[in-house]
Design a protein around this motif. Structure first.
Motif, PDB file in Angstrom:
ATOM      1  N   LEU A  25       0.849  -1.180   0.000  1.00 49.43           N
ATOM      2  CA  LEU A  25       0.000   0.000   0.000  1.00 49.43           C
ATOM      3  C   LEU A  25       0.885   1.229   0.000  1.00 49.43           C
ATOM      4  CD1 LEU A  25      -3.073   0.775   0.355  1.00 49.43           C
ATOM      5  CD2 LEU A  25      -2.533   1.094   2.765  1.00 49.43           C
ATOM      6  N   ASP A  26       0.596   2.161  -0.876  1.00 48.77           N
ATOM      7  CA  ASP A  26       1.304   3.435  -0.837  1.00 48.77           C
ATOM      8  C   ASP A  26       0.753   4.243   0.322  1.00 48.77           C
ATOM      9  OD1 ASP A  26       2.930   2.979  -3.057  1.00 48.77           O
ATOM     10  OD2 ASP A  26       1.337   3.588  -4.433  1.00 48.77           O
ATOM     11  N   ASP A  27       1.648   4.626   1.229  1.00 46.74           N
ATOM     12  CA  ASP A  27       1.260   5.306   2.459  1.00 46.74           C
ATOM     13  C   ASP A  27       2.098   6.571   2.582  1.00 46.74           C
ATOM     14  OD1 ASP A  27       0.789   6.138   5.074  1.00 46.74           O
ATOM     15  OD2 ASP A  27       0.755   4.109   5.883  1.00 46.74           O
ATOM     16  N   ASP A  28       1.449   7.707   2.777  1.00 49.74           N
ATOM     17  CA  ASP A  28       2.191   8.966   2.868  1.00 49.74           C
ATOM     18  C   ASP A  28       2.628   9.267   4.291  1.00 49.74           C
ATOM     19  OD1 ASP A  28      -0.246   9.541   4.003  1.00 49.74           O
ATOM     20  OD2 ASP A  28      -0.662  11.302   2.761  1.00 49.74           O
ATOM     21  N   GLY A  29       2.658   8.217   5.137  1.00 48.48           N
ATOM     22  CA  GLY A  29       3.139   8.392   6.498  1.00 48.48           C
ATOM     23  C   GLY A  29       4.631   8.655   6.545  1.00 48.48           C
ATOM     24  N   PRO A  30       5.135   9.015   7.704  1.00 45.78           N
ATOM     25  CA  PRO A  30       6.520   9.467   7.817  1.00 45.78           C
ATOM     26  C   PRO A  30       7.550   8.372   8.034  1.00 45.78           C
ATOM     27  CG  PRO A  30       5.434   9.655   9.932  1.00 45.78           C
ATOM     28  CD  PRO A  30       4.389   9.143   8.966  1.00 45.78           C
ATOM     29  N   ARG A  31       7.115   7.128   8.210  1.00 49.48           N
ATOM     30  CA  ARG A  31       8.033   6.096   8.665  1.00 49.48           C
ATOM     31  C   ARG A  31       8.688   5.394   7.486  1.00 49.48           C
ATOM     32  NH1 ARG A  31       5.430   2.129  12.748  1.00 49.48           N
ATOM     33  NH2 ARG A  31       7.595   1.438  12.767  1.00 49.48           N
ATOM     34  N   ALA A  32       9.856   5.861   7.078  1.00 52.33           N
ATOM     35  CA  ALA A  32      10.542   5.219   5.965  1.00 52.33           C
ATOM     36  C   ALA A  32      10.828   3.760   6.268  1.00 52.33           C
ATOM     37  CB  ALA A  32      11.834   5.958   5.660  1.00 52.33           C
ATOM     38  N   ASP A  33      11.080   3.430   7.535  1.00 54.45           N
ATOM     39  CA  ASP A  33      11.382   2.045   7.893  1.00 54.45           C
ATOM     40  C   ASP A  33      10.165   1.147   7.813  1.00 54.45           C
ATOM     41  OD1 ASP A  33      10.738   3.706  10.391  1.00 54.45           O
ATOM     42  OD2 ASP A  33      10.337   1.662  11.035  1.00 54.45           O
ATOM     43  N   ALA A  34       8.981   1.751   7.789  1.00 55.73           N
ATOM     44  CA  ALA A  34       7.763   0.953   7.867  1.00 55.73           C
ATOM     45  C   ALA A  34       7.029   0.873   6.544  1.00 55.73           C
ATOM     46  CB  ALA A  34       6.834   1.530   8.938  1.00 55.73           C
ATOM     47  N   ALA A  35       7.659   1.292   5.444  1.00 59.53           N
ATOM     48  CA  ALA A  35       7.023   1.108   4.150  1.00 59.53           C
ATOM     49  C   ALA A  35       6.776  -0.382   3.929  1.00 59.53           C
ATOM     50  CB  ALA A  35       7.919   1.677   3.043  1.00 59.53           C
ATOM     51  N   PHE A  36       5.810  -0.674   3.084  1.00 59.97           N
ATOM     52  CA  PHE A  36       5.451  -2.079   2.882  1.00 59.97           C
ATOM     53  C   PHE A  36       6.476  -2.797   2.012  1.00 59.97           C
ATOM     54  CE2 PHE A  36       1.414  -0.275   4.195  1.00 59.97           C
ATOM     55  CZ  PHE A  36       0.945  -1.257   5.053  1.00 59.97           C
ATOM     56  N   ASP A  37       6.652  -4.061   2.299  1.00 56.09           N
ATOM     57  CA  ASP A  37       7.617  -4.924   1.621  1.00 56.09           C
ATOM     58  C   ASP A  37       6.978  -5.460   0.336  1.00 56.09           C
ATOM     59  OD1 ASP A  37       9.370  -6.892   0.818  1.00 56.09           O
ATOM     60  OD2 ASP A  37       8.954  -8.228   2.505  1.00 56.09           O
ATOM     61  N   ARG A  38       7.441  -4.960  -0.785  1.00 57.12           N
ATOM     62  CA  ARG A  38       6.868  -5.369  -2.059  1.00 57.12           C
ATOM     63  C   ARG A  38       7.369  -6.735  -2.517  1.00 57.12           C
ATOM     64  NH1 ARG A  38       4.208  -1.109  -4.484  1.00 57.12           N
ATOM     65  NH2 ARG A  38       4.474   0.882  -3.398  1.00 57.12           N
ATOM     66  N   SER A  39       8.395  -7.274  -1.863  1.00 59.22           N
ATOM     67  CA  SER A  39       8.949  -8.570  -2.266  1.00 59.22           C
ATOM     68  C   SER A  39       8.297  -9.741  -1.552  1.00 59.22           C
ATOM     69  CB  SER A  39      10.459  -8.595  -1.978  1.00 59.22           C
ATOM     70  OG  SER A  39      10.712  -8.637  -0.581  1.00 59.22           O
ATOM     71  N   TYR A  40       7.465  -9.475  -0.564  1.00 58.40           N
ATOM     72  CA  TYR A  40       6.924 -10.544   0.277  1.00 58.40           C
ATOM     73  C   TYR A  40       6.014 -11.460  -0.534  1.00 58.40           C
ATOM     74  CZ  TYR A  40       4.263 -12.751   4.091  1.00 58.40           C
ATOM     75  OH  TYR A  40       3.661 -13.639   4.942  1.00 58.40           O
ATOM     76  N   ALA A  41       6.334 -12.752  -0.526  1.00 52.40           N
ATOM     77  CA  ALA A  41       5.573 -13.730  -1.305  1.00 52.40           C
ATOM     78  C   ALA A  41       5.399 -14.992  -0.469  1.00 52.40           C
ATOM     79  CB  ALA A  41       6.296 -14.050  -2.610  1.00 52.40           C
ATOM     80  N   PRO A  42       4.361 -15.064   0.354  1.00 46.27           N
ATOM     81  CA  PRO A  42       4.198 -16.219   1.243  1.00 46.27           C
ATOM     82  C   PRO A  42       3.835 -17.490   0.488  1.00 46.27           C
ATOM     83  CG  PRO A  42       2.262 -14.815   1.335  1.00 46.27           C
ATOM     84  CD  PRO A  42       3.269 -14.087   0.491  1.00 46.27           C
ATOM     85  N   ASP A  43       4.346 -18.601   0.991  1.00 47.35           N
ATOM     86  CA  ASP A  43       3.952 -19.904   0.462  1.00 47.35           C
ATOM     87  C   ASP A  43       2.631 -20.371   1.060  1.00 47.35           C
ATOM     88  OD1 ASP A  43       6.429 -20.764  -1.134  1.00 47.35           O
ATOM     89  OD2 ASP A  43       7.284 -20.125   0.770  1.00 47.35           O
ATOM     90  N   ARG A  44       2.324 -19.851   2.247  1.00 46.01           N
ATOM     91  CA  ARG A  44       1.067 -20.218   2.905  1.00 46.01           C
ATOM     92  C   ARG A  44       0.633 -19.049   3.781  1.00 46.01           C
ATOM     93  NH1 ARG A  44       0.596 -24.453   7.900  1.00 46.01           N
ATOM     94  NH2 ARG A  44      -1.619 -24.167   8.354  1.00 46.01           N
ATOM     95  N   VAL A  45      -0.599 -18.617   3.613  1.00 45.51           N
ATOM     96  CA  VAL A  45      -1.177 -17.557   4.436  1.00 45.51           C
ATOM     97  C   VAL A  45      -2.017 -18.196   5.527  1.00 45.51           C
ATOM     98  CG1 VAL A  45      -2.780 -15.611   4.466  1.00 45.51           C
ATOM     99  CG2 VAL A  45      -1.164 -15.868   2.569  1.00 45.51           C
ATOM    100  N   LEU A  46      -1.799 -17.771   6.760  1.00 46.50           N
ATOM    101  CA  LEU A  46      -2.545 -18.318   7.890  1.00 46.50           C
ATOM    102  C   LEU A  46      -3.748 -17.435   8.213  1.00 46.50           C
ATOM    103  CD1 LEU A  46       0.258 -19.394  10.400  1.00 46.50           C
ATOM    104  CD2 LEU A  46      -0.962 -20.807   8.729  1.00 46.50           C
ATOM    105  N   ALA A  47      -4.889 -18.049   8.330  1.00 51.07           N
ATOM    106  CA  ALA A  47      -6.072 -17.372   8.840  1.00 51.07           C
ATOM    107  C   ALA A  47      -6.075 -17.455  10.361  1.00 51.07           C
ATOM    108  CB  ALA A  47      -7.338 -18.015   8.271  1.00 51.07           C
ATOM    109  N   ASP A  48      -6.896 -16.648  10.984  1.00 49.31           N
ATOM    110  CA  ASP A  48      -7.004 -16.650  12.436  1.00 49.31           C
ATOM    111  C   ASP A  48      -7.278 -18.066  12.947  1.00 49.31           C
ATOM    112  OD1 ASP A  48      -7.287 -15.235  15.011  1.00 49.31           O
ATOM    113  OD2 ASP A  48      -9.383 -15.883  14.875  1.00 49.31           O
TER     114      ASP A  48
END
Length: 285
Positions: free
Chosen positions: A102-125
């Motif tokens: 997500l493009d976020d105009d917040g100030p936290r450069a360290d907290a930008a979203f990881d565009r490389s993340y590619a999970p092999d399995r997504v866990l639901a609650d």
């Protein structure tokens, strides 16, 4: 901050080891903490930033062991990017939160979203990932991000809280993805659990977790009350609210404070208590 042992394994309990990444900042405190769960056949929780030294430290820490899972609480780039390098080195699957960019105009450069993340399995609650002697259960905790998960270690009563509950500060809630109402609901959910200890991604272990959760919820309600009282006096823009609410704040954190104030205002607007007119916010009629 600088004299803490980055890259050195610290055993916290029989099933849990911790490594600190070398990425300290006003937003990450001493840095992001990666956790190794189990022995012999292990999971790595929040592998951290894309930092070659940290990845090398993780690989040294699990030398002679099998990495069965690389587990991510959320996809801010101080948490998940090292998953790709760790997977390439170990062959372990990436398991945990859903991908989110997500493009976020917040100030936290360290907290930008990881565009490389590619999970092999997504866990639901409520779903689990397990190995010999350990079981991690996903606990959905949206708020800081919409895809945030905590992970409960069933065998010891520990909860890995990512950025939802930290051991040194309140977390930043930054719209549009950060959601104050969801965050408060997630706090309430944790408050009704009986976890023994929290292991956050930033800060020390939390040994009285229910007490801290109550304090965090109370702090957010106090901030909400401040906003409403200030808007009772006169309509204000967010910078004016921050100036009154955060006296003496480190200037580097002013942007983050503004994002949290915005998150409160969005929640208050959804509840019909405030209205927005351009850059100015006012109490609803």
């Amino acid at each position: 901050m600088d004299d803490l042992p980055t890259g050195r394994v610290m055993r916290l309990e029989p099933l849990v080891r911790r490594l600190l990444a070398p990425n300290p900042s006003p937003y990450t405190y001493t840095g992001t903490q990666s956790y190794i769960v189990g022995g012999g056949d292990v999971a790595v929780i929040d592998p951290g930033p894309d930092d070659a030294d940290h990845v090398a430290a993780l690989l040294r820490a699990v030398r002679g062991e099998r990495v069965g899972a690389i587990v991510c609480t959320h996809t801010h780039r101080d948490h998940s990017p090292a998953a790709a390098a760790l997977k390439a080195a170990t062959g372990a699957p990436v398991i945990g939160c859903a991908p989110l960019v997500l493009d976020d105009d917040g100030p936290r450069a360290d907290a930008a979203f990881d565009r490389s993340y590619a999970p092999d399995r997504v866990l639901a609650d409520g779903e689990t990932v397990a190995g010999p002697g350990w079981t991690l259960e996903a606990v959905a905790t949206p708020g800081h991000t919409s895809n945030h998960l905590c992970f409960a270690l069933r065998e010891s009563g520990a909860l890995f809280t990512g950025d939802h509950v930290m051991g040194w500060s309140t977390t930043v809630i930054s719209p549009p993805d950060g959601d104050m109402a969801a965050y408060m609901a997630s706090l309430d959910r944790l408050g009704r659990r009986d976890d023994r200890i929290y292991y956050p991604a930033h800060g020390e272990p939390v040994e009285r977790p229910q007490r801290l959760v109550r304090g965090l919820a109370g702090h957010r309600k106090q901030r909400e009350g401040q906003i409403l009282r200030l808007l009772d006096e006169t309509p204000r823009a967010i910078p004016a609210l921050v100036e009154r609410m955060y006296v003496g704040l480190d200037p580097r954190l002013i942007g983050a404070a503004g994002r949290s104030v915005l998150a409160h205002l969005v929640d208050l607007r959804q509840r019909g208590l405030v209205v927005e007119a351009g850059a100015v916010w006012a109490r609803a009629a």
